[in-house]
Motif scaffolding. Structure first.
Motif, mmCIF file in Angstrom:
data_model
loop_
_atom_site.group_PDB
_atom_site.id
_atom_site.type_symbol
_atom_site.label_atom_id
_atom_site.label_comp_id
_atom_site.label_asym_id
_atom_site.label_seq_id
_atom_site.Cartn_x
_atom_site.Cartn_y
_atom_site.Cartn_z
ATOM 1 N N ARG A 126 0.934 -1.621 0.361
ATOM 2 C CA ARG A 126 0.113 0.078 0.269
ATOM 3 C C ARG A 126 0.942 1.060 0.167
ATOM 4 N NH1 ARG A 126 -2.886 0.858 5.372
ATOM 5 N NH2 ARG A 126 -0.446 2.333 5.398
ATOM 6 N N SER A 127 2.023 1.057 0.647
ATOM 7 C CA SER A 127 2.710 2.152 1.342
ATOM 8 C C SER A 127 3.453 2.293 0.005
ATOM 9 C CB SER A 127 3.293 2.453 1.873
ATOM 10 O OG SER A 127 2.522 2.307 3.590
ATOM 11 N N LEU A 128 4.128 1.511 -0.650
ATOM 12 C CA LEU A 128 4.591 1.794 -1.641
ATOM 13 C C LEU A 128 3.827 1.381 -3.335
ATOM 14 C CD1 LEU A 128 8.038 -0.157 0.036
ATOM 15 C CD2 LEU A 128 7.750 3.025 -0.853
ATOM 16 N N GLN A 129 2.845 1.081 -3.614
ATOM 17 C CA GLN A 129 1.859 0.919 -4.562
ATOM 18 C C GLN A 129 3.545 -0.185 -5.281
ATOM 19 O OE1 GLN A 129 -0.941 2.047 -5.904
ATOM 20 N NE2 GLN A 129 -0.801 1.752 -3.996
ATOM 21 N N ILE A 130 3.172 -1.321 -4.929
ATOM 22 C CA ILE A 130 4.297 -2.550 -5.524
ATOM 23 C C ILE A 130 3.121 -3.868 -5.108
ATOM 24 C CG2 ILE A 130 5.690 -3.956 -4.269
ATOM 25 C CD1 ILE A 130 6.447 -1.805 -5.516
ATOM 26 N N LYS A 131 3.104 -4.451 -6.103
ATOM 27 C CA LYS A 131 2.322 -5.504 -5.975
ATOM 28 C C LYS A 131 3.050 -6.732 -5.951
ATOM 29 C CE LYS A 131 1.015 -8.536 -10.851
ATOM 30 N NZ LYS A 131 0.978 -9.320 -10.231
ATOM 31 N N VAL A 132 2.103 -7.367 -5.355
ATOM 32 C CA VAL A 132 3.338 -8.831 -4.278
ATOM 33 C C VAL A 132 2.412 -9.251 -4.238
ATOM 34 C CG1 VAL A 132 2.479 -8.990 -2.126
ATOM 35 C CG2 VAL A 132 4.079 -6.949 -2.526
ATOM 36 N N ASP A 133 2.985 -10.791 -4.768
ATOM 37 C CA ASP A 133 2.058 -12.003 -4.788
ATOM 38 C C ASP A 133 1.861 -12.676 -4.191
ATOM 39 O OD1 ASP A 133 1.436 -14.194 -5.652
ATOM 40 O OD2 ASP A 133 3.120 -15.375 -6.410
ATOM 41 N N GLY A 134 0.330 -12.498 -3.174
ATOM 42 C CA GLY A 134 0.085 -13.260 -2.172
ATOM 43 C C GLY A 134 -0.037 -14.533 -2.005
ATOM 44 N N ASP A 135 0.389 -15.186 -2.624
ATOM 45 C CA ASP A 135 0.541 -16.081 -2.652
ATOM 46 C C ASP A 135 1.755 -16.543 -1.621
ATOM 47 O OD1 ASP A 135 -1.408 -17.315 -4.108
ATOM 48 O OD2 ASP A 135 -0.920 -17.233 -5.633
ATOM 49 N N CYS A 136 2.395 -16.031 -1.920
ATOM 50 C CA CYS A 136 4.170 -16.353 -1.205
ATOM 51 C C CYS A 136 3.823 -16.158 0.295
ATOM 52 C CB CYS A 136 4.964 -14.718 -1.401
ATOM 53 S SG CYS A 136 5.491 -15.097 -3.346
ATOM 54 N N LEU A 137 2.463 -15.982 1.267
ATOM 55 C CA LEU A 137 2.213 -15.495 2.482
ATOM 56 C C LEU A 137 1.949 -16.641 2.804
ATOM 57 C CD1 LEU A 137 0.993 -11.068 2.740
ATOM 58 C CD2 LEU A 137 3.683 -12.290 2.962
ATOM 59 N N THR A 138 1.544 -17.767 2.043
ATOM 60 C CA THR A 138 0.595 -18.989 2.808
ATOM 61 C C THR A 138 2.031 -19.654 2.149
ATOM 62 O OG1 THR A 138 0.577 -19.172 0.232
ATOM 63 C CG2 THR A 138 -1.073 -18.001 1.201
ATOM 64 N N LYS A 139 3.507 -19.757 1.888
ATOM 65 C CA LYS A 139 4.785 -20.523 2.329
ATOM 66 C C LYS A 139 5.232 -20.550 3.201
ATOM 67 C CE LYS A 139 5.280 -20.056 -2.949
ATOM 68 N NZ LYS A 139 5.748 -21.358 -2.948
ATOM 69 N N MET A 140 6.173 -21.040 4.387
ATOM 70 C CA MET A 140 6.519 -21.164 5.482
ATOM 71 C C MET A 140 7.728 -19.798 5.498
ATOM 72 S SD MET A 140 8.752 -25.238 5.342
ATOM 73 C CE MET A 140 8.941 -24.603 6.465
ATOM 74 N N PRO A 141 7.533 -19.392 6.852
ATOM 75 C CA PRO A 141 7.960 -18.279 6.844
ATOM 76 C C PRO A 141 9.649 -18.616 6.216
ATOM 77 C CG PRO A 141 6.700 -18.718 8.661
ATOM 78 C CD PRO A 141 6.736 -20.225 7.815
ATOM 79 N N SER A 142 10.418 -18.946 5.828
ATOM 80 C CA SER A 142 11.562 -19.561 5.464
ATOM 81 C C SER A 142 11.656 -18.792 3.965
ATOM 82 C CB SER A 142 12.720 -20.366 6.379
ATOM 83 O OG SER A 142 11.924 -21.324 5.630
ATOM 84 N N LEU A 143 10.276 -19.988 3.331
ATOM 85 C CA LEU A 143 10.787 -19.397 1.990
ATOM 86 C C LEU A 143 9.550 -18.286 1.375
ATOM 87 C CD1 LEU A 143 9.421 -22.944 1.535
ATOM 88 C CD2 LEU A 143 12.076 -22.158 1.539
ATOM 89 N N GLN A 144 9.220 -17.128 2.649
ATOM 90 C CA GLN A 144 8.592 -16.093 1.737
ATOM 91 C C GLN A 144 9.219 -15.225 1.723
ATOM 92 O OE1 GLN A 144 6.507 -14.811 5.706
ATOM 93 N NE2 GLN A 144 4.958 -16.840 5.647
ATOM 94 N N ALA A 145 10.669 -14.780 2.298
ATOM 95 C CA ALA A 145 11.113 -13.478 1.322
ATOM 96 C C ALA A 145 12.016 -13.836 0.384
ATOM 97 C CB ALA A 145 12.469 -13.345 2.515
ATOM 98 N N ALA A 146 12.619 -15.434 -0.394
ATOM 99 C CA ALA A 146 12.910 -15.745 -1.581
ATOM 100 C C ALA A 146 12.619 -15.467 -3.070
ATOM 101 C CB ALA A 146 13.221 -16.711 -1.667
ATOM 102 N N CYS A 147 10.760 -15.552 -2.136
ATOM 103 C CA CYS A 147 9.046 -15.199 -3.239
ATOM 104 C C CYS A 147 8.653 -13.976 -3.300
ATOM 105 C CB CYS A 147 8.346 -16.449 -2.232
ATOM 106 S SG CYS A 147 6.591 -16.027 -3.311
ATOM 107 N N LEU A 148 8.698 -13.291 -2.827
ATOM 108 C CA LEU A 148 8.603 -12.314 -2.099
ATOM 109 C C LEU A 148 9.634 -11.246 -3.379
ATOM 110 C CD1 LEU A 148 7.040 -11.564 1.354
ATOM 111 C CD2 LEU A 148 5.994 -11.170 -1.010
#
Length: 692
Positions: free
Chosen positions: A181-203
């Motif tokens: 919202r703040s930066l007007q960035i398109k984020v893949d919401g599916d990344c947040l359903t992954k394990m925490p250790s994999l989220q950053a690489a996905c995003l």
């Protein structure tokens, strides 16, 4: 435009294989002086006639290759600049170490900088190139400025995602929506359903396609050369552009590479350099290694555009009834201008409040992208402050002062919460009278049980809504942000359940805007319409005249109450008709799921769904160019109320409208079946349409 699009599409294929901008280039030192005040370049979004600019190259002491610094002012695509608008500095000489001292001349619109390896006739060659094709350099300067601004937003996002927090595995899931919202960035919401250790690489995948159009950045760079965003938006609707995955960063880079690649000669080749700003430093980053053999590489970059200042269109993005003066460092949610988070253009921001005793305070406000707002330093608020006052955001955007939105500053002391009269003991409880911004937690406890936290919501500056468990007797504990506590005891009497049903409902729309949106179903209720619905009381229950009908929306304000003679008409023992004008409710800001219930002196009905309250943009024009592949343009107010558009009802391919988009025009694809399909922000699952 068709030729330009064709050229850009061709350049896009080549650019797709171009290396990313990750090579460190030279550093420039730049400061700007206006009316006796000097700012580093990192705080200057736009230039003005008469500005004094000091530019020098910051090269290492052992620099072996001599770089010539050349600056030129541009005045339009069809008006070559005169010789006197070009300046050079030889940094390897004693005289040239101080760089250039420039004054923006009357009529100049842009400033372009070259760093060229020293060679015979270098200055005249560069000057002649600009004078020979000024329009190409105007466009290149604009696209470089746009790409640099978008790159700053991308860098801010990447920096936040790459931070490690081993003790906070939920951090990314918490901050990513705020970053988007703040930066007007398109984020893949599916990344947040992954394990925490994999989220950053996905995003972090597909970085260059993450940046969305925010409107304000384009307004800064479009003021001279025309809407480059239009080009990017049309490109985004093509397969080469990603079919609606709109990234102005990609569009600008492809455009400028395509432009500069046409200037290659036996002597020089031109490569773009993006600027990352830090104080008075312009750190240049490259996507190609410079060549010092013929054709030698000339680095091309630009300074901010010369135009009237476009201040940030800041807005509070969600219902924020107030800001608590007793909180340590409260956050004021803020959206509308991603550059306040990604750059230092906005500085000296404070929240100004005039206190009841006549004194004034200016509370420092610092952007925090991970919290999605401005962190307010409340340390200077005196302990004697009580009640509430309006506080307004002030700051400077470059050299220009600006004002932002206002918010209620609440003391959080001396006011107690109380249950609203006639509220049932079961269901939801409305508490009024306190300072909603200063309420921290609400817990419920029955005899012998452990306290349970309740998920309460603010409905106004002095009202909150609390869902109640069924057990009785019950004690609510309200804890303030300042550590204060208040308890409210609820007895064991549970009102009788009243049977009620909705018999019928009718939506009466007002006169449509010049371009009407056809709603796909009548479950959508425009805020501009009038809603009439009839209710039947079941069984032995009768309308006595003492009943009230409460209507509440999922978002946007406290419930509205209809009573006999005030929106409610009793037709007999069992039937009554209610009339609601949503536009007069909560300032027209209510939206989302709409529901009603009947409340009697000792009875209450279940909540009855009425539909979805939607806010509609006011569209004034929808026109398509010929041939069809040229696309269409949608014009009107409130385009930010549109979530996405598509040429098909299934939205297989779509163009997302950036959240908080402030513009009044939107370039959209040509409808295939005569309809442009629209999903509203308030009803994102319904495909409405416009007729072409």
């Amino acid at each position: 435009m068709i030729l330009v699009l064709a050229g850009v599409s061709g350049a896009a294929c080549a650019a797709a294989e171009t290396a990313p901008f990750d090579l460190t280039g030279p550093t420039l030192r730049v400061a700007v002086t206006r009316d006796g005040k000097t700012l580093p370049i990192a705080q200057v979004p736009q230039m003005a006639t008469g500005d004094r600019i000091k530019v020098r190259v910051d090269l290492p002491a052992d620099q072996s290759q001599h770089y010539l610094l050349v600056a030129g002012f541009l005045r339009g695509s069809t008006n070559p600049p005169p010789d006197k608008w070009f300046f050079k500095s030889e940094p390897w000489t004693k005289r040239g170490r101080d760089g250039l001292d420039l004054t923006v001349p009357e009529g100049a619109q842009q400033i372009i900088l070259f760093l060229a390896p020293e060679t015979g006739g270098d200055f005249s060659t560069l000057r002649n190139a600009v004078q020979g094709r000024p329009g190409a350099f105007v466009r290149a300067a604009q696209e470089l400025a746009q790409a640099s601004l978008d790159r700053s937003r991308l860098d801010a996002y990447l920096a936040a995602i790459r931070k490690t927090a081993p003790d906070d595995p939920e951090r990314l899931a918490r901050i990513t929506p705020l970053l988007a919202r703040s930066l007007q960035i398109k984020v893949d919401g599916d990344c947040l359903t992954k394990m925490p250790s994999l989220q950053a690489a996905c995003l972090l995948q597909n970085q260059e396609s993450l940046v969305l159009n925010d409107g304000h950045s384009n307004a800064i760079t479009d003021a001279v050369a025309g809407p480059g965003a239009d080009l990017a938006l049309q490109l985004s609707a093509t397969p080469q552009g990603g079919l609606g995955q709109y990234s102005p960063y990609i569009a600008a880079i492809r455009d400028v590479i395509g432009i500069l690649s046409t200037f290659g000669t036996a002597k020089y080749q031109y490569i773009p350099a993006l600027a990352t700003l830090d104080g008075d430093k312009m750190n240049l980053v490259l996507n190609a290694a410079p060549s010092f053999h013929n054709p030698k590489s000339v680095l091309v970059t630009g300074l901010p555009i010369i135009a009237p200042t476009h201040v940030p269109p800041l807005a509070i993005p969600e219902a924020t009834p107030g800001l608590c003066a007793r909180a340590s460092r409260p956050v004021l949610p803020m959206a509308g201008a991603p550059l306040i988070y990604a750059t230092r253009f906005a500085h000296g921001m404070t929240l100004h409040a005039q206190l009841p005793d006549g004194s004034a305070v200016d509370l420092p406000a610092t952007p925090d992208v991970e919290q999605g707002g401005l962190v307010i330093d409340t340390a200077s608020i005196p302990a004697r402050f009580s009640g509430s006052v309006e506080a307004k955001l002030h700051g400077e955007w470059g050299f220009e002062p600006f004002e932002g939105p206002s918010v209620t500053l609440q003391a959080g002391t001396g006011r107690r919460w109380q249950a609203a009269p006639g509220e049932p003991a079961g269901g939801e409880l409305v508490l009024t009278g306190g300072d909603a911004a200063c309420l921290g937690t609400v817990t419920a406890q029955t005899d012998g049980a452990a306290p349970a936290a309740l998920k309460w919501s603010r409905t106004a500056a002095d009202a909150v809504k609390v869902p109640l468990p069924a057990e009785r007797p019950l004690t609510l504990t309200l804890a303030g942000l300042d550590g204060s506590r208040q308890q409210i005891a609820l007895g064991g009497r549970t009102p009788a359940r009243l049977g009620a049903t909705i018999i019928a409902r009718h939506v009466q729309a007002v006169a449509a805007a010049p371009v009407a949106i056809s709603l796909a179903n009548d479950s959508q209720i425009p805020t501009s319409a009038t809603l009439t619905f009839s209710l039947r009381l079941e069984g032995t229950a009768n309308w006595t005249g003492k009943e009230r009908v409460e209507v509440t929306a999922e978002h946007g304000g406290a419930p509205v109450t209809l009573a006999p003679g005030k929106g409610l008409t009793i037709l007999g023992d069992h039937v009554a008709v209610a009339l609601l004008q949503p536009g007069n409710w909560a300032g027209g800001s209510a939206f989302g799921g709409l529901r009603a219930r009947v409340v009697g002196p000792d009875t209450v009905s279940d909540w009855l769904p009425l539909g979805t309250l939607v806010r509609l943009p006011s569209l004034s024009r929808f026109e398509c160019a010929t041939p069809p592949q040229s696309g269409c343009r949608l014009t009107g107010d409130g385009l930010y109320l549109i979530q996405s558009v598509s040429t098909t009802p299934g939205f297989e391919t779509k163009l997302d409208v950036p959240l908080g988009y402030p513009g009044t025009t939107l370039d959209v694809p040509q409808p295939a079946d005569g309809r442009l399909y629209i999903r509203l922000l308030d009803a994102p699952d319904v495909a409405n349409w416009l007729a072409a």
